[in-house]
Design an enzyme around this catalytic site. Structure first.
Site, mmCIF file in Angstrom:
data_model
loop_
_atom_site.group_PDB
_atom_site.id
_atom_site.type_symbol
_atom_site.label_atom_id
_atom_site.label_comp_id
_atom_site.label_asym_id
_atom_site.label_seq_id
_atom_site.Cartn_x
_atom_site.Cartn_y
_atom_site.Cartn_z
ATOM 1 N N CYS A 1 0.837 -1.197 0.000
ATOM 2 C CA CYS A 1 0.000 0.000 0.000
ATOM 3 C C CYS A 1 0.878 1.256 0.000
ATOM 4 O O CYS A 1 1.511 1.542 -1.012
ATOM 5 C CB CYS A 1 -0.995 -0.032 1.156
ATOM 6 S SG CYS A 1 -2.362 1.156 0.930
ATOM 7 N N HIS B 1 -3.676 -4.890 0.707
ATOM 8 C CA HIS B 1 -3.114 -5.246 2.012
ATOM 9 C C HIS B 1 -3.144 -6.754 2.261
ATOM 10 O O HIS B 1 -4.036 -7.258 2.945
ATOM 11 C CB HIS B 1 -3.902 -4.542 3.123
ATOM 12 C CG HIS B 1 -3.592 -3.101 3.277
ATOM 13 N ND1 HIS B 1 -2.501 -2.628 3.980
ATOM 14 C CD2 HIS B 1 -4.236 -1.997 2.803
ATOM 15 C CE1 HIS B 1 -2.488 -1.309 3.956
ATOM 16 N NE2 HIS B 1 -3.513 -0.901 3.242
ATOM 17 N N GLU C 1 -1.270 -8.306 4.234
ATOM 18 C CA GLU C 1 -0.842 -8.564 5.620
ATOM 19 C C GLU C 1 -1.951 -8.430 6.648
ATOM 20 O O GLU C 1 -1.779 -8.801 7.814
ATOM 21 C CB GLU C 1 0.316 -7.617 5.981
ATOM 22 C CG GLU C 1 -0.067 -6.245 6.488
ATOM 23 C CD GLU C 1 -0.670 -5.288 5.455
ATOM 24 O OE1 GLU C 1 -0.895 -4.111 5.804
ATOM 25 O OE2 GLU C 1 -0.941 -5.700 4.309
#
Length: 226
Positions: free
Chosen positions: A87, A165, A167
């Site tokens: 990001c 994202h 993660e």
């Protein structure tokens, strides 16, 4: 792995490594998390560097820690240390490689699909999106995924940037939805939709995230294995 820990640059407490840290533990990949504003170790002898998300804009040179991170990115690029940007991190990496970053035509927030051009690296989503800025593809980089708003993933040599994202866990997505309601409304979605998407996609998102991280790690280890 007989190597020093990879560097993970964390910019805010609510944007942690999360699934990335979990993946690293399962792969016996040591990581060292460095918070924004703290001294960044020289990345030259590290296996890779990761720049996580942030509420800041990668084009805003008034951000107090941005210059130090750019120095670290430039150093990693100069010595061939692979960089994974997520990001904000992807935007900053794109800028360091000669691309541009600016406000997106519209924000992307929530669990959204992307058009993947390299499913072995970027499995088809949905992926969690949470951004109001966008980057242009750096010169010479390969586009790996896109959306109507702009590039979603690119590779430049060993470096990988993803706008979404991988993660993030459902708990983090829920926290963002409740803590940043203006972001949700601005993207014409709802907190309820984000929460429902997290429940629906959590298991698959984890599998996709690990596949993406594994693909990045393969490029990191390729020179050693070859």
């Amino acid at each position: 792995m007989n190597e020093r820990a990879a560097l993970v640059l964390e910019h805010e407490a609510d944007t942690p490594a999360a699934l990335l840290a979990e993946w690293a533990d399962t792969r016996d990949v040591p990581i060292e998390v460095v918070r924004a504003g703290a001294p960044i170790p020289d990345p030259a002898d590290r296996p890779f560097l990761v720049s996580l998300g942030s509420e800041a804009s990668a084009y805003d040179d008034a951000v107090p820690w941005l210059a130090a991170e750019r120095t670290a990115l430039d150093r990693a690029l100069a010595v061939g240390v692979p960089v994974l940007g997520i990001c904000f991190g992807a935007q900053h990496l794109a800028r360091a490689l000669g691309g541009t970053v600016a406000p997106a035509a519209r924000p992307e927030v929530g669990w959204l699909g992307v058009e993947t051009l390299a499913p072995e690296t970027v499995p088809p989503g949905p992926w969690l999106q949470w951004h109001r800025d966008a980057f242009t593809l750096p010169p010479g980089a390969d586009l790996l995924a896109r959306s109507p708003v702009g590039p979603q993933a690119f590779r430049a040599g060993p470096h990988l940037g993803v706008q979404f994202h991988p993660e993030v866990t459902p708990a983090i997505a829920a926290d963002w939805a409740r803590s940043f309601p203006d972001s949700v409304r601005g993207a014409q979605t709802t907190v309820a939709a984000v929460l429902a998407g997290s429940d629906e996609h959590a298991a698959g998102a984890r599998v996709r995230a690990f596949a993406l991280f594994d693909a990045f790690l393969a490029t990191v280890r390729a020179p050693i294995l070859g």
